[in-house]
Design a protein around this motif. Structure first.
Motif, PDB file in Angstrom:
ATOM      1  N   GLU A   1      -9.933  -0.075 -10.238  1.00  0.00           N
ATOM      2  CA  GLU A   1      -9.794   0.803  -9.073  1.00  0.00           C
ATOM      3  C   GLU A   1      -8.406   0.605  -8.467  1.00  0.00           C
ATOM      4  OE1 GLU A   1      -9.736   0.363  -4.718  1.00  0.00           O
ATOM      5  OE2 GLU A   1     -11.563  -0.606  -5.431  1.00  0.00           O
ATOM      6  N   ILE A   2      -7.662   1.678  -8.339  1.00  0.00           N
ATOM      7  CA  ILE A   2      -6.313   1.583  -7.775  1.00  0.00           C
ATOM      8  C   ILE A   2      -6.179   2.339  -6.459  1.00  0.00           C
ATOM      9  CG2 ILE A   2      -5.188   1.235 -10.006  1.00  0.00           C
ATOM     10  CD1 ILE A   2      -4.297   4.235  -9.802  1.00  0.00           C
ATOM     11  N   THR A   3      -7.138   3.229  -6.163  1.00  0.00           N
ATOM     12  CA  THR A   3      -7.040   4.070  -4.971  1.00  0.00           C
ATOM     13  C   THR A   3      -8.410   4.238  -4.334  1.00  0.00           C
ATOM     14  OG1 THR A   3      -5.190   5.378  -5.808  1.00  0.00           O
ATOM     15  CG2 THR A   3      -6.518   6.406  -4.113  1.00  0.00           C
ATOM     16  N   THR A   4      -8.431   4.239  -3.009  1.00  0.00           N
ATOM     17  CA  THR A   4      -9.604   4.654  -2.253  1.00  0.00           C
ATOM     18  C   THR A   4      -9.163   5.715  -1.256  1.00  0.00           C
ATOM     19  OG1 THR A   4     -10.745   2.539  -2.456  1.00  0.00           O
ATOM     20  CG2 THR A   4     -11.390   3.929  -0.623  1.00  0.00           C
ATOM     21  N   GLY A   5      -9.929   6.796  -1.162  1.00  0.00           N
ATOM     22  CA  GLY A   5      -9.555   7.861  -0.248  1.00  0.00           C
ATOM     23  C   GLY A   5     -10.727   8.746   0.104  1.00  0.00           C
TER      24      GLY A   5
ATOM     25  N   GLY B   1      -5.289   5.434   0.103  1.00  0.00           N
ATOM     26  CA  GLY B   1      -4.446   4.260  -0.021  1.00  0.00           C
ATOM     27  C   GLY B   1      -4.443   3.798  -1.463  1.00  0.00           C
ATOM     28  N   LEU B   2      -3.255   3.642  -2.035  1.00  0.00           N
ATOM     29  CA  LEU B   2      -3.092   3.210  -3.430  1.00  0.00           C
ATOM     30  C   LEU B   2      -2.427   1.847  -3.442  1.00  0.00           C
ATOM     31  CD1 LEU B   2      -1.788   5.236  -6.456  1.00  0.00           C
ATOM     32  CD2 LEU B   2      -0.538   3.189  -5.776  1.00  0.00           C
ATOM     33  N   GLY B   3      -2.944   0.930  -4.261  1.00  0.00           N
ATOM     34  CA  GLY B   3      -2.335  -0.389  -4.398  1.00  0.00           C
ATOM     35  C   GLY B   3      -1.216  -0.355  -5.422  1.00  0.00           C
ATOM     36  N   LEU B   4       0.013  -0.567  -4.948  1.00  0.00           N
ATOM     37  CA  LEU B   4       1.173  -0.448  -5.839  1.00  0.00           C
ATOM     38  C   LEU B   4       1.137  -1.466  -6.966  1.00  0.00           C
ATOM     39  CD1 LEU B   4       3.917   0.878  -6.440  1.00  0.00           C
ATOM     40  CD2 LEU B   4       4.964  -0.814  -4.907  1.00  0.00           C
ATOM     41  N   GLU B   5       0.767  -2.699  -6.653  1.00  0.00           N
ATOM     42  CA  GLU B   5       0.751  -3.739  -7.683  1.00  0.00           C
ATOM     43  C   GLU B   5      -0.315  -3.448  -8.738  1.00  0.00           C
ATOM     44  OE1 GLU B   5       2.568  -5.492  -4.011  1.00  0.00           O
ATOM     45  OE2 GLU B   5       0.779  -4.300  -4.439  1.00  0.00           O
ATOM     46  N   ARG B   6      -1.466  -2.959  -8.310  1.00  0.00           N
ATOM     47  CA  ARG B   6      -2.518  -2.620  -9.272  1.00  0.00           C
ATOM     48  C   ARG B   6      -2.086  -1.455 -10.167  1.00  0.00           C
ATOM     49  NH1 ARG B   6      -8.702  -3.044  -6.967  1.00  0.00           N
ATOM     50  NH2 ARG B   6      -8.670  -5.268  -6.421  1.00  0.00           N
ATOM     51  N   PHE B   7      -1.476  -0.452  -9.562  1.00  0.00           N
ATOM     52  CA  PHE B   7      -1.014   0.681 -10.357  1.00  0.00           C
ATOM     53  C   PHE B   7       0.005   0.216 -11.395  1.00  0.00           C
ATOM     54  CE2 PHE B   7       1.796   4.227 -11.318  1.00  0.00           C
ATOM     55  CZ  PHE B   7       0.906   5.267 -11.545  1.00  0.00           C
TER      56      PHE B   7
ATOM     57  N   LEU C   1     -17.788  12.071   1.652  1.00  0.00           N
ATOM     58  CA  LEU C   1     -16.771  12.897   0.988  1.00  0.00           C
ATOM     59  C   LEU C   1     -15.579  12.003   0.693  1.00  0.00           C
ATOM     60  CD1 LEU C   1     -17.057  16.134   3.183  1.00  0.00           C
ATOM     61  CD2 LEU C   1     -18.191  15.620   1.003  1.00  0.00           C
ATOM     62  N   SER C   2     -15.813  11.072  -0.199  1.00  0.00           N
ATOM     63  CA  SER C   2     -14.798  10.063  -0.505  1.00  0.00           C
ATOM     64  C   SER C   2     -14.715   9.858  -2.008  1.00  0.00           C
ATOM     65  CB  SER C   2     -15.144   8.736   0.178  1.00  0.00           C
ATOM     66  OG  SER C   2     -16.293   8.156  -0.413  1.00  0.00           O
ATOM     67  N   PHE C   3     -13.705   9.089  -2.421  1.00  0.00           N
ATOM     68  CA  PHE C   3     -13.497   8.861  -3.850  1.00  0.00           C
ATOM     69  C   PHE C   3     -12.718   7.577  -4.080  1.00  0.00           C
ATOM     70  CE2 PHE C   3      -9.828  11.183  -2.284  1.00  0.00           C
ATOM     71  CZ  PHE C   3      -8.756  10.509  -2.849  1.00  0.00           C
ATOM     72  N   ASP C   4     -12.807   7.086  -5.290  1.00  0.00           N
ATOM     73  CA  ASP C   4     -11.912   6.051  -5.821  1.00  0.00           C
ATOM     74  C   ASP C   4     -11.256   6.632  -7.062  1.00  0.00           C
ATOM     75  OD1 ASP C   4     -12.600   4.221  -3.904  1.00  0.00           O
ATOM     76  OD2 ASP C   4     -13.662   2.854  -5.248  1.00  0.00           O
ATOM     77  N   LEU C   5     -10.036   6.194  -7.337  1.00  0.00           N
ATOM     78  CA  LEU C   5      -9.390   6.525  -8.604  1.00  0.00           C
ATOM     79  C   LEU C   5      -9.336   5.263  -9.442  1.00  0.00           C
ATOM     80  CD1 LEU C   5      -7.894   8.480 -10.472  1.00  0.00           C
ATOM     81  CD2 LEU C   5      -5.760   7.813  -9.349  1.00  0.00           C
ATOM     82  N   LEU C   6      -9.915   5.338 -10.635  1.00  0.00           N
ATOM     83  CA  LEU C   6      -9.885   4.224 -11.579  1.00  0.00           C
ATOM     84  C   LEU C   6      -8.832   4.517 -12.639  1.00  0.00           C
ATOM     85  CD1 LEU C   6     -13.714   3.609 -12.175  1.00  0.00           C
ATOM     86  CD2 LEU C   6     -12.287   2.927 -10.235  1.00  0.00           C
TER      87      LEU C   6
ATOM     88  N   GLY D   1       0.821  -1.202   0.000  1.00  0.00           N
ATOM     89  CA  GLY D   1       0.000   0.000   0.000  1.00  0.00           C
ATOM     90  C   GLY D   1       0.855   1.251   0.000  1.00  0.00           C
ATOM     91  N   VAL D   2       0.461   2.214  -0.814  1.00  0.00           N
ATOM     92  CA  VAL D   2       1.059   3.556  -0.775  1.00  0.00           C
ATOM     93  C   VAL D   2      -0.011   4.452  -0.150  1.00  0.00           C
ATOM     94  CG1 VAL D   2       2.029   5.472  -2.102  1.00  0.00           C
ATOM     95  CG2 VAL D   2       2.425   3.094  -2.840  1.00  0.00           C
ATOM     96  N   ASP D   3       0.212   4.837   1.094  1.00  0.00           N
ATOM     97  CA  ASP D   3      -0.780   5.603   1.843  1.00  0.00           C
ATOM     98  C   ASP D   3      -0.252   6.983   2.178  1.00  0.00           C
ATOM     99  OD1 ASP D   3      -3.227   3.819   3.187  1.00  0.00           O
ATOM    100  OD2 ASP D   3      -1.519   2.614   2.544  1.00  0.00           O
ATOM    101  N   PHE D   4      -1.113   7.976   2.120  1.00  0.00           N
ATOM    102  CA  PHE D   4      -0.757   9.263   2.713  1.00  0.00           C
ATOM    103  C   PHE D   4      -1.965   9.878   3.399  1.00  0.00           C
ATOM    104  CE2 PHE D   4      -1.596  11.147  -1.656  1.00  0.00           C
ATOM    105  CZ  PHE D   4      -2.586  12.069  -1.290  1.00  0.00           C
ATOM    106  N   GLU D   5      -1.708  10.729   4.357  1.00  0.00           N
ATOM    107  CA  GLU D   5      -2.741  11.414   5.114  1.00  0.00           C
ATOM    108  C   GLU D   5      -2.279  12.848   5.330  1.00  0.00           C
ATOM    109  OE1 GLU D   5      -6.610  10.350   6.783  1.00  0.00           O
ATOM    110  OE2 GLU D   5      -5.126   9.177   5.673  1.00  0.00           O
TER     111      GLU D   5
END
Length: 464
Positions: free
Chosen positions: A387-391, A433-439, A377-382, A234-238
């Motif tokens: 889907e590679i990110t949820t935040g 959180g972004l999934g590195l392998e999926r990206f 107030l959330s999103f996914d990045l496709l 996971g690649v996470d930032f806050e």
């Protein structure tokens, strides 16, 4: 016979091909493994696999002072070679082998052919022999690119004043609860493998304001698909003191663009080898479809990522592709793929943000939209259909967080240490959180995410 090389010349390690070319007319000392042997009439080509390159060397009795017959593929060797100009070579030079010392030799033949352009074997067989198939030039290039992605992410986040943290992976409670969590005995107590660093990165916002982590994530999901792993990176930032969850999307957009720019320089050789098509970003989006974009800024030179609300995206896919809407609170994989297809065809973007997911499908710490509490107030990045990110934005108010836990029938006492930060003041914050392998898989157009995981862990595999 081979010779014991006297290391008078400094042995080259971690070099670039350009650096070798600059030594034209000189002798160099380097090491590697024999990737492939091509014996010709009166001479031979020896393909030497080094830490990053596969270099073609030439053996000839005219200048080589060792016996070629002793050489085997996958032998580890040290060689002394002359860098000779050669117009017929793609590089403009060749390495003429003068001396060769065998450091180790295989004791049995390879169980799988790895020195062709492609490893011709089933996915399962490739994974069974993963420590060998990764020696293939193209397979190892995947993970050099993955390293470059991480470097790009890190460089960008550090430039934006994020602090790197390392959170525990043995935890007392899961960040998301449910059945998809691995349990284990911890000195007579029940413990779990962390589903994400969520609680800890939120806690550290109260310390550093902006934090990130690149580390393992564990999910006990029994999915047996090309998109799921039970352990991934996971690649996470806050980030704290945000005014809107849109700031998180803007930060990710910039982070991805920075990483892709870094890749084009740091991994140009691997991108060329794998014939990678770099993703495009939208240049213009029609407001008639209510797809919104962040304002154009100087830090978005490559374009922009369209944003569309979840409910609007579901309706768009159903209407445009004449597809019945069965699941109303989440996306089905085919819907993600079709939405990305639509965005790519109409707006030229390989990415799309889907925002305002239903509260029922988001974790208890997700902030509900004040204007419509059934949405968050959330999103996914496709990215290219996946889907590679949820935040999103998190609840920072103690009364609000306690109320949402109660509404969901959750025991607040089980989250006492997590709630402690809320009780003692937290700024408005959010992250992803972004999934590195999926990206990596989407970037390299790989259909199975296990291809972009070094040693995959899925419901069937614990070895190698």
């Amino acid at each position: 016979m081979t010779v014991k090389i006297n290391k008078v010349t400094k042995e080259i390690s971690g070099f670039s091909l350009e650096e070798i070319g600059q030594q034209a007319g000189k002798e160099i000392l380097l090491h590697g493994s024999v990737y492939k042997l091509r014996r010709m009439s009166g001479f031979a080509f020896v393909l030497l696999r080094t830490g990053r390159h596969v270099i073609q060397c030439v053996y000839s009795p005219e200048f080589s002072r060792f016996d070629m017959e002793e050489l085997m593929e996958e032998s580890c060797v040290r060689v002394r070679a002359l860098v000779a100009a050669e117009e017929r070579s793609r590089l403009g030079w060749e390495l003429r082998l003068l001396e060769l010392e065998v450091l180790s030799i295989p004791t049995e033949p390879m169980p799988i052919v790895i020195n062709q352009k492609k490893v011709e074997a089933s996915m399962e067989k490739q994974l069974d022999y993963r420590m060998l198939t990764l020696r293939n030039e193209k397979q190892r290039a995947i993970f050099k690119i993955q390293e470059g992605i991480c470097e790009g992410f890190r460089h960008f986040l550090q430039s934006q004043n994020f602090t790197e943290i390392h959170s525990p992976k043995l935890v007392e409670a899961g960040a998301e609860g449910g059945a998809n969590i691995f349990s284990l005995d911890y000195f007579g107590k029940q413990a779990y493998l962390a589903q994400s660093p969520q609680f800890y990165k939120q806690m550290m916002v109260g310390v550093f304001e902006r934090v990130y982590e690149v580390g393992p994530v564990f999910r006990a999901e029994k999915h047996d698909t090309s998109r799921h792993l039970n352990e991934y990176t996971g690649v996470d930032f806050e980030m704290g003191y945000i005014n809107s969850f849109e700031e998180i999307m803007e930060m990710e957009e910039r982070m991805i663009q920075a990483a892709l720019s870094h890749l084009e320089t740091a991994c140009a050789q691997e991108l060329e080898l794998l014939e990678v098509s770099m993703p495009r970003f939208a240049k213009e989006v029609s407001q008639s479809l209510q797809i919104t974009l962040p304002p154009q800024k100087e830090y978005l030179p490559m374009g922009r990522i369209p944003r569309i609300r979840f409910a609007q995206a579901k309706a768009l896919v159903a209407e445009h592709y004449h597809r019945p809407m069965s699941e109303k609170e989440d996306f089905e994989p085919e819907e993600e793929n079709l939405l990305c297809q639509y965005i790519r065809e109409h707006y030229g973007s390989a990415f799309v943000f889907v925002t305002h997911y239903p509260s029922a499908k988001r974790p208890f710490y997700a902030m509900d939209d004040p204007e419509n509490p059934v949405e968050t107030l959330s999103f996914d990045l496709l990215f290219r259909g996946l889907e590679i990110t949820t935040g999103g934005q998190r609840i920072h108010s103690y009364p609000e967080q306690l109320e949402k836990l109660t509404q969901r029938g959750m025991n607040a006492e089980e989250f006492a240490s997590y709630l402690l930060m809320h009780r003692h003041g937290m700024p408005p914050h959010g992250g992803l959180g972004l999934g590195l392998e999926r990206f990596t898989a989407r970037l390299l157009a790989r259909e199975n995410v296990r291809e972009t995981c070094l040693f995959p862990r899925d419901i069937h595999r614990l070895t190698p």
